[in-house]
Design an enzyme around this catalytic site. Sequence first.
Site, PDB file in Angstrom:
ATOM      1  N   LYS A  48      79.895  20.891 -15.046  1.00 33.81           N
ATOM      2  CA  LYS A  48      78.642  20.867 -14.269  1.00 33.81           C
ATOM      3  C   LYS A  48      78.491  19.533 -13.540  1.00 33.81           C
ATOM      4  O   LYS A  48      78.164  19.487 -12.359  1.00 33.81           O
ATOM      5  CB  LYS A  48      77.453  21.072 -15.226  1.00 33.81           C
ATOM      6  CG  LYS A  48      76.115  20.702 -14.612  1.00 33.81           C
ATOM      7  CD  LYS A  48      74.994  20.633 -15.634  1.00 33.81           C
ATOM      8  CE  LYS A  48      74.957  19.416 -16.504  1.00 33.81           C
ATOM      9  NZ  LYS A  48      73.989  18.365 -16.181  1.00 33.81           N
ATOM     10  N   ASN A  49      78.736  18.428 -14.253  1.00 33.89           N
ATOM     11  CA  ASN A  49      78.472  17.114 -13.658  1.00 33.89           C
ATOM     12  C   ASN A  49      79.509  16.716 -12.613  1.00 33.89           C
ATOM     13  O   ASN A  49      79.393  15.668 -11.981  1.00 33.89           O
ATOM     14  CB  ASN A  49      78.354  16.046 -14.749  1.00 33.89           C
ATOM     15  CG  ASN A  49      77.044  16.192 -15.507  1.00 33.89           C
ATOM     16  OD1 ASN A  49      76.158  16.943 -15.087  1.00 33.89           O
ATOM     17  ND2 ASN A  49      76.921  15.503 -16.628  1.00 33.89           N
ATOM     18  N   CYS A  87      62.513  11.354 -17.649  1.00 30.54           N
ATOM     19  CA  CYS A  87      62.753  12.656 -18.265  1.00 30.54           C
ATOM     20  C   CYS A  87      62.798  12.487 -19.768  1.00 30.54           C
ATOM     21  O   CYS A  87      62.592  11.388 -20.283  1.00 30.54           O
ATOM     22  CB  CYS A  87      64.009  13.312 -17.704  1.00 30.54           C
ATOM     23  SG  CYS A  87      65.534  12.761 -18.430  1.00 30.54           S
ATOM     24  N   ARG A 120      65.164   6.493 -16.640  1.00 31.27           N
ATOM     25  CA  ARG A 120      66.158   6.875 -15.643  1.00 31.27           C
ATOM     26  C   ARG A 120      65.786   6.527 -14.193  1.00 31.27           C
ATOM     27  O   ARG A 120      65.665   7.410 -13.341  1.00 31.27           O
ATOM     28  CB  ARG A 120      66.494   8.366 -15.779  1.00 31.27           C
ATOM     29  CG  ARG A 120      66.920   8.722 -17.181  1.00 31.27           C
ATOM     30  CD  ARG A 120      67.401  10.126 -17.300  1.00 31.27           C
ATOM     31  NE  ARG A 120      68.683  10.345 -16.681  1.00 31.27           N
ATOM     32  CZ  ARG A 120      69.291  11.533 -16.626  1.00 31.27           C
ATOM     33  NH1 ARG A 120      68.711  12.585 -17.156  1.00 31.27           N
ATOM     34  NH2 ARG A 120      70.466  11.666 -16.061  1.00 31.27           N
ATOM     35  N   ASP A 144      76.450  12.071 -23.844  1.00 28.29           N
ATOM     36  CA  ASP A 144      76.227  13.526 -23.786  1.00 28.29           C
ATOM     37  C   ASP A 144      76.805  14.253 -25.000  1.00 28.29           C
ATOM     38  O   ASP A 144      76.657  15.470 -25.117  1.00 28.29           O
ATOM     39  CB  ASP A 144      76.816  14.112 -22.494  1.00 28.29           C
ATOM     40  CG  ASP A 144      76.026  13.691 -21.268  1.00 28.29           C
ATOM     41  OD1 ASP A 144      74.894  13.207 -21.420  1.00 28.29           O
ATOM     42  OD2 ASP A 144      76.546  13.855 -20.143  1.00 28.29           O
ATOM     43  N   ARG A 191      70.729  25.235 -18.329  1.00 28.51           N
ATOM     44  CA  ARG A 191      70.957  24.353 -17.182  1.00 28.51           C
ATOM     45  C   ARG A 191      72.406  23.898 -17.107  1.00 28.51           C
ATOM     46  O   ARG A 191      72.911  23.611 -16.026  1.00 28.51           O
ATOM     47  CB  ARG A 191      70.073  23.107 -17.292  1.00 28.51           C
ATOM     48  CG  ARG A 191      68.611  23.394 -17.064  1.00 28.51           C
ATOM     49  CD  ARG A 191      67.838  22.121 -17.035  1.00 28.51           C
ATOM     50  NE  ARG A 191      68.438  21.201 -16.049  1.00 28.51           N
ATOM     51  CZ  ARG A 191      68.063  19.954 -15.872  1.00 28.51           C
ATOM     52  NH1 ARG A 191      67.096  19.456 -16.599  1.00 28.51           N
ATOM     53  NH2 ARG A 191      68.638  19.194 -14.975  1.00 28.51           N
TER      54      ARG A 191
HETATM   55  N1  EPU Z   1      70.209   3.261 -14.568  1.00 28.80           N
HETATM   56  C1  EPU Z   1      69.386   2.321 -14.011  1.00 28.80           C
HETATM   57  N2  EPU Z   1      69.230   2.326 -12.656  1.00 28.80           N
HETATM   58  C2  EPU Z   1      69.842   3.221 -11.836  1.00 28.80           C
HETATM   59  C3  EPU Z   1      70.707   4.172 -12.418  1.00 28.80           C
HETATM   60  C4  EPU Z   1      70.878   4.178 -13.784  1.00 28.80           C
HETATM   61  O1  EPU Z   1      68.804   1.499 -14.716  1.00 28.80           O
HETATM   62  O2  EPU Z   1      69.651   3.159 -10.623  1.00 28.80           O
HETATM   63  C5  EPU Z   1      70.411   3.287 -16.030  1.00 28.80           C
HETATM   64  C6  EPU Z   1      69.906   4.586 -16.669  1.00 28.80           C
HETATM   65  O3  EPU Z   1      68.515   4.551 -16.915  1.00 28.80           O
HETATM   66  C7  EPU Z   1      70.747   4.647 -17.916  1.00 28.80           C
HETATM   67  C8  EPU Z   1      72.088   4.067 -17.471  1.00 28.80           C
HETATM   68  O4  EPU Z   1      71.791   3.296 -16.298  1.00 28.80           O
HETATM   69  O5  EPU Z   1      70.187   3.830 -18.904  1.00 28.80           O
HETATM   70  C9  EPU Z   1      73.164   5.075 -17.158  1.00 28.80           C
HETATM   71  O6  EPU Z   1      72.652   6.097 -16.322  1.00 28.80           O
HETATM   72  P1  EPU Z   1      73.512   6.866 -15.249  1.00 28.80           P
HETATM   73  O7  EPU Z   1      73.000   6.544 -13.888  1.00 28.80           O
HETATM   74  O8  EPU Z   1      74.965   6.656 -15.492  1.00 28.80           O
HETATM   75  O9  EPU Z   1      73.145   8.380 -15.559  1.00 28.80           O
HETATM   76  P2  EPU Z   1      73.061   9.538 -14.493  1.00 28.80           P
HETATM   77  O10 EPU Z   1      74.043   9.288 -13.428  1.00 28.80           O
HETATM   78  O11 EPU Z   1      71.644   9.767 -14.120  1.00 28.80           O
HETATM   79  C10 EPU Z   1      74.895  11.093 -15.513  1.00 28.80           C
HETATM   80  C11 EPU Z   1      74.954  12.485 -16.051  1.00 28.80           C
HETATM   81  C12 EPU Z   1      74.218  12.542 -17.372  1.00 28.80           C
HETATM   82  C13 EPU Z   1      74.876  11.556 -18.340  1.00 28.80           C
HETATM   83  C14 EPU Z   1      74.877  10.151 -17.730  1.00 28.80           C
HETATM   84  C15 EPU Z   1      75.607   9.129 -18.574  1.00 28.80           C
HETATM   85  C16 EPU Z   1      75.091  13.817 -14.028  1.00 28.80           C
HETATM   86  C17 EPU Z   1      74.448  14.779 -13.103  1.00 28.80           C
HETATM   87  N3  EPU Z   1      74.361  13.393 -15.073  1.00 28.80           N
HETATM   88  O12 EPU Z   1      73.509  10.792 -15.344  1.00 28.80           O
HETATM   89  O13 EPU Z   1      74.369  13.859 -17.867  1.00 28.80           O
HETATM   90  O14 EPU Z   1      74.169  11.523 -19.549  1.00 28.80           O
HETATM   91  O15 EPU Z   1      75.498  10.184 -16.423  1.00 28.80           O
HETATM   92  O16 EPU Z   1      76.919   9.513 -18.776  1.00 28.80           O
HETATM   93  O17 EPU Z   1      76.235  13.463 -13.847  1.00 28.80           O
HETATM   94  C18 EPU Z   1      73.794  15.766 -19.120  1.00 28.80           C
HETATM   95  O18 EPU Z   1      74.730  16.366 -18.554  1.00 28.80           O
HETATM   96  O19 EPU Z   1      73.192  16.243 -20.114  1.00 28.80           O
HETATM   97  C19 EPU Z   1      73.380  14.457 -18.618  1.00 28.80           C
HETATM   98  C20 EPU Z   1      72.209  13.906 -18.911  1.00 28.80           C
END
Ligand code: EPU
Length: 417
Positions: free
Chosen positions: A22-23, A117, A122, A305, A397
Amino acid sequence: MDKLRIQGGQQLEGRIQISGAKNSALPAMAAALLTSDELILENVPYVNDIYTTRRLLRELGAQIELATDHSVRLRIPKIESIEAPYDLVKTMRASVLVLGPLLARTGRARVSMPGGCAIGARPINLHLKGFEKLGAQVRTEHGYVEASCERLTGADITFDKITVTGTENLMMAAVLAEGRTVLENAAREPEVVDLANLLMKMGAKIEGAGRSTIVIEGVRELKGTTHRIIGDRIEAGTLLVAGAITGGELELTGIHPAHLMSVVEKLRENGVALDVGAELISVYGPHDLAPSDVETLEFPGFPTDMQAQYMVLATQSNGISLIHENIFENRFMHASELMRMGANVRLDGSRAIVAGKTKLTGATVIASDLRASASLVLAGLVADGYSLVDRVYHLDRGYEKLEDKLRSVGAKIERLK
Ligand code: EPU
């Protein structure tokens, strides 16, 4: 609202084909915004987040067909709208992945701010800071991010923190920017590499995906291509735990074991036997599981995850396991539900101390997010009697027909409408 009813205590045995990630599919679909040509994505998992992305891309002008063989044809001859509205972003945060491609293709984007969330605040500040470095003007007003630019220009961007979708968003923006972009402290997740491979097939010039420094040389335009999405390492990891805790024997196909070695190695520490092949992993659940400590980290570390699912395994291990969640600040919502089933878990800030082995008993439990719901299903598989997992829409989802896959290897699980 659908619920899952599980009768625990069955040993799982058989083979399961893992769905596409999915991701990986979500950013790949957003990448279709970068060209007016047709993009064909194969091995797309038909989960609700994909349907939400279809709705979003259609609003932006896309023609999209989902075939029964999991291949998706996307074509966006003309961008009709540059807005990702609140009602879509609130149901799926990954909607922010249209920001980078929209900016790159049209010079404008308006995307609802996702907000927090169940698992944490996030923010997307690092995405926005990156777009500014590429020359975009970014404002936040009335709950929306509004970004605009002439052509984006390449820049050196160092992420303060590793972010998966942040890296993907910036990569998609930079491929059409003027000149060279260097992304430092970039995410190294397999999904980032998969997106880079897709973009390169479309004509992008990218070096270093899978390492901390990614260098992108902007090009004028991208073309259509066909790309196969990688197997879902988190679905595979979830099913490895299912095999391990039920004392079962499962063979998982359609997965690159290199994408989940941290999970394989951790399970081996727990005494689980695993055979790793070219595109398959077999798991043999032992009679007794040993405890082990785990800490969630960015790839190639143990994935956040998989933390909720690992907690269920910890409840079935003989001894104390310490689980440290480093990525998200509120990702232990499943713990209290597991405790209602008899788990012995103590939470201490970002750590959970799990004492096992405890006998779990079936109960009605509520899922709070995607991976939490997977952990409750796993707990149901080993619990005494019947469990009812509520709010299964979280599971839907991101897991494709999980109950059908589990039933095919002997689980007693049914969906109540
Ligand atoms: N963060 C910030 N600022 C930003 C972006 C991220 O502070 O601008 C922080 C977040 O709050 C968090 C950390 O950095 O503490 C890592 O977050 P990241 O941005 O890597 O997460 P994401 O890209 O929003 C993706 C996956 C998530 C998975 C995370 C970590 C997708 C669509 N989602 O989220 O997947 O947990 O990376 O590996 O790729 C899931 O599939 O259940 C899921 C939540």
